[in-house]
Design an enzyme around this catalytic site. Structure first.
Site, PDB file in Angstrom:
ATOM      1  N   THR A  87     105.814   1.265 132.252  1.00  0.00           N
ATOM      2  CA  THR A  87     107.210   1.319 131.799  1.00  0.00           C
ATOM      3  C   THR A  87     107.687  -0.125 131.676  1.00  0.00           C
ATOM      4  O   THR A  87     107.738  -0.841 132.679  1.00  0.00           O
ATOM      5  CB  THR A  87     108.095   2.065 132.816  1.00  0.00           C
ATOM      6  OG1 THR A  87     107.555   3.367 133.013  1.00  0.00           O
ATOM      7  CG2 THR A  87     109.519   2.175 132.307  1.00  0.00           C
ATOM      8  N   LYS A 162     111.616   6.770 127.113  1.00  0.00           N
ATOM      9  CA  LYS A 162     111.470   6.744 128.581  1.00  0.00           C
ATOM     10  C   LYS A 162     112.752   6.218 129.249  1.00  0.00           C
ATOM     11  O   LYS A 162     113.247   6.794 130.216  1.00  0.00           O
ATOM     12  CB  LYS A 162     110.275   5.855 128.932  1.00  0.00           C
ATOM     13  CG  LYS A 162     110.111   5.495 130.384  1.00  0.00           C
ATOM     14  CD  LYS A 162     109.523   6.614 131.196  1.00  0.00           C
ATOM     15  CE  LYS A 162     109.501   6.261 132.670  1.00  0.00           C
ATOM     16  NZ  LYS A 162     109.035   7.351 133.503  1.00  0.00           N
TER      17      LYS A 162
HETATM   18  P1  NAD Z   1     101.644  -0.059 141.212  1.00  0.00           P
HETATM   19  O1  NAD Z   1     102.356  -1.280 141.662  1.00  0.00           O
HETATM   20  O2  NAD Z   1     101.083   0.886 142.232  1.00  0.00           O
HETATM   21  O3  NAD Z   1     100.433  -0.463 140.237  1.00  0.00           O
HETATM   22  C1  NAD Z   1     100.433  -1.568 139.376  1.00  0.00           C
HETATM   23  C2  NAD Z   1      99.079  -2.249 139.547  1.00  0.00           C
HETATM   24  O4  NAD Z   1      98.963  -3.321 138.617  1.00  0.00           O
HETATM   25  C3  NAD Z   1      98.900  -2.869 140.939  1.00  0.00           C
HETATM   26  O5  NAD Z   1      97.758  -2.308 141.574  1.00  0.00           O
HETATM   27  C4  NAD Z   1      98.725  -4.361 140.663  1.00  0.00           C
HETATM   28  O6  NAD Z   1      97.828  -5.010 141.540  1.00  0.00           O
HETATM   29  C5  NAD Z   1      98.206  -4.328 139.233  1.00  0.00           C
HETATM   30  N1  NAD Z   1      98.371  -5.581 138.518  1.00  0.00           N
HETATM   31  C6  NAD Z   1      99.440  -6.432 138.540  1.00  0.00           C
HETATM   32  N2  NAD Z   1      99.202  -7.485 137.724  1.00  0.00           N
HETATM   33  C7  NAD Z   1      97.982  -7.297 137.190  1.00  0.00           C
HETATM   34  C8  NAD Z   1      97.175  -8.041 136.274  1.00  0.00           C
HETATM   35  N3  NAD Z   1      97.601  -9.189 135.741  1.00  0.00           N
HETATM   36  N4  NAD Z   1      95.949  -7.556 135.956  1.00  0.00           N
HETATM   37  C9  NAD Z   1      95.491  -6.413 136.510  1.00  0.00           C
HETATM   38  N5  NAD Z   1      96.193  -5.662 137.370  1.00  0.00           N
HETATM   39  C10 NAD Z   1      97.429  -6.096 137.696  1.00  0.00           C
HETATM   40  O7  NAD Z   1     102.643   0.699 140.235  1.00  0.00           O
HETATM   41  P2  NAD Z   1     102.524   2.203 139.703  1.00  0.00           P
HETATM   42  O8  NAD Z   1     103.348   3.091 140.528  1.00  0.00           O
HETATM   43  O9  NAD Z   1     101.086   2.518 139.452  1.00  0.00           O
HETATM   44  O10 NAD Z   1     103.298   2.043 138.307  1.00  0.00           O
HETATM   45  C11 NAD Z   1     102.690   1.454 137.176  1.00  0.00           C
HETATM   46  C12 NAD Z   1     103.641   1.563 136.013  1.00  0.00           C
HETATM   47  O11 NAD Z   1     103.941   2.935 135.791  1.00  0.00           O
HETATM   48  C13 NAD Z   1     104.971   0.849 136.217  1.00  0.00           C
HETATM   49  O12 NAD Z   1     105.349   0.243 135.010  1.00  0.00           O
HETATM   50  C14 NAD Z   1     105.914   1.973 136.642  1.00  0.00           C
HETATM   51  O13 NAD Z   1     107.258   1.695 136.302  1.00  0.00           O
HETATM   52  C15 NAD Z   1     105.359   3.118 135.821  1.00  0.00           C
HETATM   53  N6  NAD Z   1     105.632   4.462 136.368  1.00  0.00           N
HETATM   54  C16 NAD Z   1     105.466   4.724 137.695  1.00  0.00           C
HETATM   55  C17 NAD Z   1     105.716   6.002 138.179  1.00  0.00           C
HETATM   56  C18 NAD Z   1     105.548   6.331 139.641  1.00  0.00           C
HETATM   57  O14 NAD Z   1     106.002   7.404 140.062  1.00  0.00           O
HETATM   58  N7  NAD Z   1     104.878   5.489 140.435  1.00  0.00           N
HETATM   59  C19 NAD Z   1     106.144   7.008 137.308  1.00  0.00           C
HETATM   60  C20 NAD Z   1     106.263   6.725 135.954  1.00  0.00           C
HETATM   61  C21 NAD Z   1     106.011   5.442 135.494  1.00  0.00           C
END
Ligand code: NAD
Length: 290
Positions: A87, A162
């Site tokens: 997102t 979204k």
């Molecule tokens: P998260 O923080 O658990 O995962 C993000 C991952 O990206 C982390 O493991 C981090 O180490 C990795 N990362 C950061 N920089 C990086 C890079 N340069 N290269 C490789 N990896 C890198 O977050 P999440 O909950 O998995 O959410 C991910 C996305 O999905 C976000 O944009 C969030 O807004 C969206 N989202 C989350 C949910 C939810 O319920 N968790 C629901 C819908 C959408």
């Protein structure tokens, strides 16, 4: 298909695992060193993109997405596809799409709803933006990771859908919580409040499916001490994106703005960080009008 997956966090890891379980050859990379079941671990984003038919990103924000895209797109073969499921702001989605187009790469912004449970169960909803050809190349993977996909329009349309959805959700959750807190003070039983509102014109997903009052309605994070679910800080992020987008196009969004202010206060000053976004209910209960 050979798939590269960048960002194996709470959402990305189970999504990548589902693609691997469906028989695809998936390699993954995360700066935190996390892994996913059935997914081979690479040492860089460029390594996972090298030779991939499709690269998927699931990252925290638009700045990180732009940096990762600038790194991997030059590595990708022309005619392959970059899918961003994070997102992020609409501008970042469009900037990445332009970067991809210039390199002859198809690009889809495809944020999701359905949370961690949906990611694990392969039941996410995808909101996709991009050309017909880009969408067609990504669609088989959406069918594995999710149960519903809407092609919303050109680049950025998925992110637009979204953030509009989550602006409604944030404002609706606040309205639901403040109404429960008012009902409490008026001496109305919560179960009666639920029975009436969930079948009357005040019904909503927040009330009917994800009720913020413990012990009322279907099981929700309220029944689990407000452990997320969908964390308040993620709602704060999405409301921030909605107001950033609204400012960019001069849209009047006073409810979205107020929801942003309340979630910011909740997360930053009221111990809301790490709690589910429905924990606004106990927050309202402890307050009077001032
Ligand atoms: P998260 O923080 O658990 O995962 C993000 C991952 O990206 C982390 O493991 C981090 O180490 C990795 N990362 C950061 N920089 C990086 C890079 N340069 N290269 C490789 N990896 C890198 O977050 P999440 O909950 O998995 O959410 C991910 C996305 O999905 C976000 O944009 C969030 O807004 C969206 N989202 C989350 C949910 C939810 O319920 N968790 C629901 C819908 C959408």
């Amino acid at each position: 298909m050979k798939i590269g997956f960048i960002g194996l966090g709470n959402m990305g890891a189970p999504m990548a695992a589902n693609l691997a379980a469906a028989g695809h050859d998936v390699s993954g990379f995360d700066v935190a060193g996390t892994t996913a079941k059935g997914v081979s671990s690479a040492t860089s984003a460029v390594e996972v993109a090298d030779g991939a038919d499709i690269v998927i990103a699931m990252l925290p924000n638009g700045d990180i997405l732009r940096a990762v895209a600038a790194e991997v797109i030059p590595t990708m073969r022309a005619g392959t596809t970059f899918i961003d499921c994070s997102t992020v702001d609409v501008d970042s989605a469009r900037a990445v799409a332009a970067m991809a187009e210039a390199a002859g790469i198809l690009c889809v912004d495809a944020p999701v709803s359905g949370g961690i449970g949906g990611a694990a169960g392969g039941t996410l909803t995808f909101m996709a933006g991009g050309s017909e050809a880009a969408f067609a190349s990504a669609a088989p993977l959406f069918d594995i990771m999710g149960q519903k996909v809407v092609h919303c329009g050109d680049a950025g349309a998925g992110q637009a859908a979204k953030i509009c959805n989550n602006m409604i959700l944030g404002a609706t959750m606040i309205a639901t919580c403040e109404a429960f807190a008012l009902a409490d003070k008026l001496g109305l039983e919560r179960q009666k409040m639920f029975d009436v509102v969930s079948t009357s014109s005040g019904f909503s997903w927040s009330m009917n499916t994800y009720c913020p009052a413990p012990g009322v309605g279907p099981t929700s994070p309220a029944d689990n001490g407000y452990t997320p679910g969908f964390a308040a800080e993620l709602m704060l992020k999405d409301l921030g994106l909605s107001q950033q987008a609204a400012a960019a196009v001069d849209a009047d969004t006073p409810m979205g703005q107020r929801a942003l202010e309340l979630y910011r206060q909740f997360v930053e000053d009221e111990d809301g960080k790490g709690k589910d976004f429905s924990a606004m209910l106990p927050r309202f209960e402890t307050r009077g009008r001032s």
